[in-house]
Design a protein around this motif. Structure first.
Motif, PDB file in Angstrom:
ATOM      1  N   ASP A  82       1.879   2.856 -18.247  1.00  0.00           N
ATOM      2  CA  ASP A  82       1.294   1.581 -18.664  1.00  0.00           C
ATOM      3  C   ASP A  82       2.230   0.419 -18.351  1.00  0.00           C
ATOM      4  OD1 ASP A  82      -0.900   2.967 -19.604  1.00  0.00           O
ATOM      5  OD2 ASP A  82      -0.268   2.909 -21.708  1.00  0.00           O
ATOM      6  N   SER A  83       3.522   0.621 -18.610  1.00  0.00           N
ATOM      7  CA  SER A  83       4.509  -0.418 -18.346  1.00  0.00           C
ATOM      8  C   SER A  83       4.590  -0.742 -16.860  1.00  0.00           C
ATOM      9  CB  SER A  83       5.876   0.029 -18.862  1.00  0.00           C
ATOM     10  OG  SER A  83       6.874  -0.868 -18.483  1.00  0.00           O
ATOM     11  N   MET A  84       4.577   0.282 -16.018  1.00  0.00           N
ATOM     12  CA  MET A  84       4.646   0.074 -14.576  1.00  0.00           C
ATOM     13  C   MET A  84       3.421  -0.680 -14.074  1.00  0.00           C
ATOM     14  SD  MET A  84       6.309   3.589 -13.133  1.00  0.00           S
ATOM     15  CE  MET A  84       6.042   3.118 -11.438  1.00  0.00           C
ATOM     16  N   VAL A  85       2.263  -0.333 -14.587  1.00  0.00           N
ATOM     17  CA  VAL A  85       1.039  -1.014 -14.170  1.00  0.00           C
ATOM     18  C   VAL A  85       1.099  -2.480 -14.582  1.00  0.00           C
ATOM     19  CG1 VAL A  85      -1.448  -1.156 -14.597  1.00  0.00           C
ATOM     20  CG2 VAL A  85      -0.402   1.052 -14.111  1.00  0.00           C
ATOM     21  N   ASP A  86       1.537  -2.754 -15.808  1.00  0.00           N
ATOM     22  CA  ASP A  86       1.636  -4.132 -16.284  1.00  0.00           C
ATOM     23  C   ASP A  86       2.635  -4.943 -15.453  1.00  0.00           C
ATOM     24  OD1 ASP A  86      -0.242  -3.693 -18.259  1.00  0.00           O
ATOM     25  OD2 ASP A  86       1.243  -3.383 -19.849  1.00  0.00           O
ATOM     26  N   ARG A  87       3.805  -4.357 -15.180  1.00  0.00           N
ATOM     27  CA  ARG A  87       4.812  -5.076 -14.401  1.00  0.00           C
ATOM     28  C   ARG A  87       4.341  -5.326 -12.968  1.00  0.00           C
ATOM     29  NH1 ARG A  87      10.419  -2.291 -15.018  1.00  0.00           N
ATOM     30  NH2 ARG A  87       9.253  -0.485 -15.697  1.00  0.00           N
ATOM     31  N   THR A  88       3.626  -4.371 -12.395  1.00  0.00           N
ATOM     32  CA  THR A  88       3.107  -4.547 -11.042  1.00  0.00           C
ATOM     33  C   THR A  88       2.093  -5.678 -11.006  1.00  0.00           C
ATOM     34  OG1 THR A  88       3.446  -2.195 -10.574  1.00  0.00           O
ATOM     35  CG2 THR A  88       1.945  -3.380  -9.132  1.00  0.00           C
TER      36      THR A  88
ATOM     37  N   ARG B 283       3.855   5.684  -5.461  1.00  0.00           N
ATOM     38  CA  ARG B 283       3.812   5.655  -6.923  1.00  0.00           C
ATOM     39  C   ARG B 283       2.732   6.601  -7.433  1.00  0.00           C
ATOM     40  NH1 ARG B 283       1.119   3.628 -11.071  1.00  0.00           N
ATOM     41  NH2 ARG B 283      -0.387   2.549  -9.794  1.00  0.00           N
ATOM     42  N   ALA B 284       1.581   6.595  -6.772  1.00  0.00           N
ATOM     43  CA  ALA B 284       0.485   7.473  -7.184  1.00  0.00           C
ATOM     44  C   ALA B 284       0.873   8.940  -7.014  1.00  0.00           C
ATOM     45  CB  ALA B 284      -0.773   7.158  -6.380  1.00  0.00           C
TER      46      ALA B 284
ATOM     47  N   ASP C 184       2.614  13.986  -9.529  1.00  0.00           N
ATOM     48  CA  ASP C 184       3.593  15.070  -9.652  1.00  0.00           C
ATOM     49  C   ASP C 184       4.086  15.208 -11.094  1.00  0.00           C
ATOM     50  OD1 ASP C 184       3.375  15.612  -6.977  1.00  0.00           O
ATOM     51  OD2 ASP C 184       5.254  14.615  -6.407  1.00  0.00           O
ATOM     52  N   VAL C 185       4.372  14.092 -11.733  1.00  0.00           N
ATOM     53  CA  VAL C 185       4.853  14.128 -13.118  1.00  0.00           C
ATOM     54  C   VAL C 185       3.754  14.670 -14.035  1.00  0.00           C
ATOM     55  CG1 VAL C 185       5.630  12.717 -15.057  1.00  0.00           C
ATOM     56  CG2 VAL C 185       6.561  12.325 -12.790  1.00  0.00           C
TER      57      VAL C 185
ATOM     58  N   ARG D 244       0.840  -1.207   0.000  1.00  0.00           N
ATOM     59  CA  ARG D 244       0.000   0.000   0.000  1.00  0.00           C
ATOM     60  C   ARG D 244       0.870   1.251   0.000  1.00  0.00           C
ATOM     61  NH1 ARG D 244      -4.488  -1.861   4.391  1.00  0.00           N
ATOM     62  NH2 ARG D 244      -5.430  -3.470   3.091  1.00  0.00           N
ATOM     63  N   ASN D 245       1.963   1.211   0.769  1.00  0.00           N
ATOM     64  CA  ASN D 245       2.876   2.341   0.826  1.00  0.00           C
ATOM     65  C   ASN D 245       3.503   2.586  -0.542  1.00  0.00           C
ATOM     66  OD1 ASN D 245       4.382   4.440   1.894  1.00  0.00           O
ATOM     67  ND2 ASN D 245       5.991   3.095   2.623  1.00  0.00           N
ATOM     68  N   TYR D 246       3.923   1.505  -1.215  1.00  0.00           N
ATOM     69  CA  TYR D 246       4.503   1.618  -2.550  1.00  0.00           C
ATOM     70  C   TYR D 246       3.487   2.201  -3.523  1.00  0.00           C
ATOM     71  CZ  TYR D 246       5.910   0.171  -7.206  1.00  0.00           C
ATOM     72  OH  TYR D 246       6.205   0.160  -8.534  1.00  0.00           O
ATOM     73  N   GLU D 247       2.267   1.701  -3.459  1.00  0.00           N
ATOM     74  CA  GLU D 247       1.221   2.185  -4.360  1.00  0.00           C
ATOM     75  C   GLU D 247       0.933   3.661  -4.100  1.00  0.00           C
ATOM     76  OE1 GLU D 247      -0.306   0.805  -6.971  1.00  0.00           O
ATOM     77  OE2 GLU D 247       1.006  -0.923  -6.740  1.00  0.00           O
ATOM     78  N   ALA D 248       0.912   4.055  -2.835  1.00  0.00           N
ATOM     79  CA  ALA D 248       0.651   5.458  -2.501  1.00  0.00           C
ATOM     80  C   ALA D 248       1.772   6.357  -3.009  1.00  0.00           C
ATOM     81  CB  ALA D 248       0.493   5.610  -0.987  1.00  0.00           C
TER      82      ALA D 248
END
Length: 103
Positions: free
Chosen positions: A61-67, A9-10, A15-16, A3-7
């Motif tokens: 998209d790549s990050m979501v797929d890899r996750t 990352r979000a 920011d980007v 959850r911490n990683y997802e938060a």
């Protein structure tokens, strides 16, 4: 931890996205001075902004797929070897407990 990683990352993605929006707003607000150099610079900025937005989209998209792939592999591994997973979790818990109790 997930959850911490997802938060985080979000927050990073937001920011980007905001930086890209700000750059686009700056581009839109730029005054066209009418010179060839000014027009060329504006077109170059426009092309770079489009490229950055496209690369950001592909990266997201790549990050979501890899996750998703990592989560599926972890799930499969735990289902195939439940006792190993419990043993590893217990060892990690003991190590973390020992480290935290020292402080």
């Amino acid at each position: 931890m997930s959850r911490n990683y997802e938060a985080e990352r979000a927050v990073l993605m937001d920011d980007v996205k905001q930086v890209l929006k700000d750059a686009e707003a700056l581009y839109q607000a730029a005054v066209d001075d009418g010179t060839k150099e000014g027009k060329a610079l504006k077109e170059k900025l426009k092309a770079q902004l489009k490229r950055a937005q496209q690369q950001f989209s592909e990266l997201e998209d790549s990050m979501v797929d890899r996750t998703r792939q990592a989560a599926a592999q972890t799930n499969d591994l735990v289902h195939k070897n439940p006792y190993q997973a419990m043993g590893i979790a217990a060892v990690i818990g003991l190590v973390l407990g020992a480290l935290l109790s020292r402080r």
